[in-house]
Design an enzyme around this catalytic site. Sequence first.
Site, PDB file in Angstrom:
ATOM      1  N   ASN A 156       4.780   2.276   1.540  1.00 45.96           N
ATOM      2  CA  ASN A 156       6.024   2.400   0.397  1.00 45.96           C
ATOM      3  C   ASN A 156       5.095   3.195  -0.565  1.00 45.96           C
ATOM      4  O   ASN A 156       4.563   3.257  -0.963  1.00 45.96           O
ATOM      5  CB  ASN A 156       5.805   0.232  -0.499  1.00 45.96           C
ATOM      6  CG  ASN A 156       7.131  -0.561   0.110  1.00 45.96           C
ATOM      7  OD1 ASN A 156       8.225  -0.068   0.622  1.00 45.96           O
ATOM      8  ND2 ASN A 156       6.486  -0.990   1.531  1.00 45.96           N
ATOM      9  N   SER A 159       0.806  -1.580   0.101  1.00 43.79           N
ATOM     10  CA  SER A 159       0.264   0.052  -0.067  1.00 43.79           C
ATOM     11  C   SER A 159       0.593   1.012  -0.021  1.00 43.79           C
ATOM     12  O   SER A 159       1.780   1.641   0.537  1.00 43.79           O
ATOM     13  CB  SER A 159      -1.010   0.131   0.962  1.00 43.79           C
ATOM     14  OG  SER A 159      -0.281  -0.416   2.525  1.00 43.79           O
ATOM     15  N   LYS A 160       0.635   1.660  -0.849  1.00 44.02           N
ATOM     16  CA  LYS A 160       0.872   3.757  -0.784  1.00 44.02           C
ATOM     17  C   LYS A 160       1.886   3.990   0.724  1.00 44.02           C
ATOM     18  O   LYS A 160       2.302   5.011   1.091  1.00 44.02           O
ATOM     19  CB  LYS A 160       0.454   4.138  -2.019  1.00 44.02           C
ATOM     20  CG  LYS A 160      -0.864   5.341  -1.784  1.00 44.02           C
ATOM     21  CD  LYS A 160      -0.971   6.152  -2.278  1.00 44.02           C
ATOM     22  CE  LYS A 160      -2.110   7.257  -2.474  1.00 44.02           C
ATOM     23  NZ  LYS A 160      -2.686   7.259  -3.425  1.00 44.02           N
ATOM     24  N   ARG A 161       1.222   3.873   2.098  1.00 44.34           N
ATOM     25  CA  ARG A 161       0.468   4.119   3.128  1.00 44.34           C
ATOM     26  C   ARG A 161       2.565   3.853   3.321  1.00 44.34           C
ATOM     27  O   ARG A 161       2.490   4.551   4.445  1.00 44.34           O
ATOM     28  CB  ARG A 161      -0.212   4.317   3.975  1.00 44.34           C
ATOM     29  CG  ARG A 161      -1.104   4.495   4.128  1.00 44.34           C
ATOM     30  CD  ARG A 161      -2.406   4.601   4.878  1.00 44.34           C
ATOM     31  NE  ARG A 161      -3.335   5.306   4.828  1.00 44.34           N
ATOM     32  CZ  ARG A 161      -4.273   5.682   5.426  1.00 44.34           C
ATOM     33  NH1 ARG A 161      -3.469   6.474   6.403  1.00 44.34           N
ATOM     34  NH2 ARG A 161      -5.708   6.421   5.626  1.00 44.34           N
ATOM     35  N   ARG A 182       6.750  12.973   3.385  1.00 47.83           N
ATOM     36  CA  ARG A 182       6.062  11.589   4.509  1.00 47.83           C
ATOM     37  C   ARG A 182       7.760  11.504   5.454  1.00 47.83           C
ATOM     38  O   ARG A 182       7.327  11.485   6.032  1.00 47.83           O
ATOM     39  CB  ARG A 182       5.594  10.878   3.610  1.00 47.83           C
ATOM     40  CG  ARG A 182       5.488   9.773   4.312  1.00 47.83           C
ATOM     41  CD  ARG A 182       4.553   7.968   3.252  1.00 47.83           C
ATOM     42  NE  ARG A 182       3.321   8.740   2.394  1.00 47.83           N
ATOM     43  CZ  ARG A 182       3.475   7.713   1.623  1.00 47.83           C
ATOM     44  NH1 ARG A 182       3.906   7.162   0.879  1.00 47.83           N
ATOM     45  NH2 ARG A 182       1.947   8.766   1.359  1.00 47.83           N
TER      46      ARG A 182
END
Length: 494
Positions: free
Chosen positions: A257, A253-255, A469
């Site tokens: 990676n 998931s883009k959270r 991030r």
Amino acid sequence: MQKVRTRIAPSPTGDPHVGTAYIALFNRCFAKQHDGEFILRIEDTDQQRSTDRSEKDIFAALRWLGLDWNEGPDVGGAFGPYRQSERSDIYAEHCKLLLETGHSFHCFCSPERLNEVRAQQMADKAPLGYDGHCLRLSQEEIAEKLASGVEHVIRMRVPREGECKFTDMLRGDIEISWQQIDMQVLMKSDGLPTYHFANVVDDHLMQITHVIRGEEWINSTPKHLLLYQYFGWEAPTFCHLPLLRNPDKSKLSKRKNPTSINYYRDMGYLPEALVNYLGMMGWTMPDGREVFSVEEMTKAFDLLRVSLGGPVFDVEKLNWLNGKYIREQVSTEDFISLFAQWAFDAEKMKAIVPLLRDRVERFSDVVPLAGFFLAGLPEIDEQSFTHKQLEAAQMRKILQFTIWELERSDDLSRDGVEALCVRLAQFTEMKIRDFLFPLFVAMTGKAVSVSVIDAISIIGLDVTRARLRHAVTVLGGVSKKETKALEKQYRDLV
Ligand code: GLU
């Protein structure tokens, strides 16, 4: 023998995902190995979420990786159109057929009623799904409701007893009880098909012989098989590939990676290395080689050797492989031209140079001022964020809100980014200068530099997201609890 035809059927609803490229690679290898055809179909039935930008990005990203296709919306072919939004008549016609044979039915239930049914089922701990209410309507009642224009959908009939049995190429025999299968909506009230219906009609009409897709679709396969049966069509062979995972084994998931192919392109990975790495997801070359091209993989390919243990997409491992490519596969001449292409992309330069011209006296001033355009994540620590008024928590909030706003926005032009920052500053009741401070540090590694708004617009969403991030992490990271609180505040804003 029937010609092998495989397809990838992405929905153009976001960034071009590495998972899409992974499924594309395996479909393409299988088709090519059998002298077959590999097709790209755009599944844009969700009109609210589908965008042109996403579709273009998918085409560009797959081509960048060398995963081209024989038929598709942009290259044509004998089975088009290849964009579902252009096939509405085909679905309407096929929907009529199923209504006539009684395999589907009109459902007039209101969302309120459906919610009540669901709440009751949850309270009773019963299987969730449509309760068959409208199956009991008489022909007269149906005709009357249709004549008076009551909003409705078309659902498929699904047996309530027994099991659906099918064979998956990799997983062998699978049994799913019909009880678990909902009476799926085939046509929505706006007259457009759902994924399930359009997907089956298209796979049949496009003569797809092997449906090779992610394992998240296994539970949908009974519905699909039932539709083939209702139409009297032969079903394709199904093969569900294992999903890519984060190093902690959760679903990629883009959270956790970066998942967008654009991120890897913008960070300066080689497409050959990335596609090679995707080839290592569940697949190993028979001779154990780790470095291989798409052609080599195609030659050696055997779908049945795909391993089902969840393949981990590990950026560290990809970095290692990319480094190996740079050291061993790229000559000095190639390095020069590839790096120049990547770093001095004409369009990017046209945007960057006007920001620098008035600030430099010598060319040697350029890199200290603008080197961050070419860097990955800037070297920053907590000290970099020292500020008279702002505290770490406020800065994390600014950074997190900006990430969400950028992800939602379809205008990342300079003015678009500026408007977005001004709006967020107003919402968080901060002076724009203060608001931009953490963004400056996150993007450029310094407290002062060229305009950060321009920088975000030029660097683009994927690398910007990674930098913001990274800054959140440097500032102590957000706990689950803090994320929840921020999400709530953010929802009030939008
Ligand atoms: N549109 C679906 C997706 O986005 C396709 C699934 C399938 O391959 O059947 O993943």
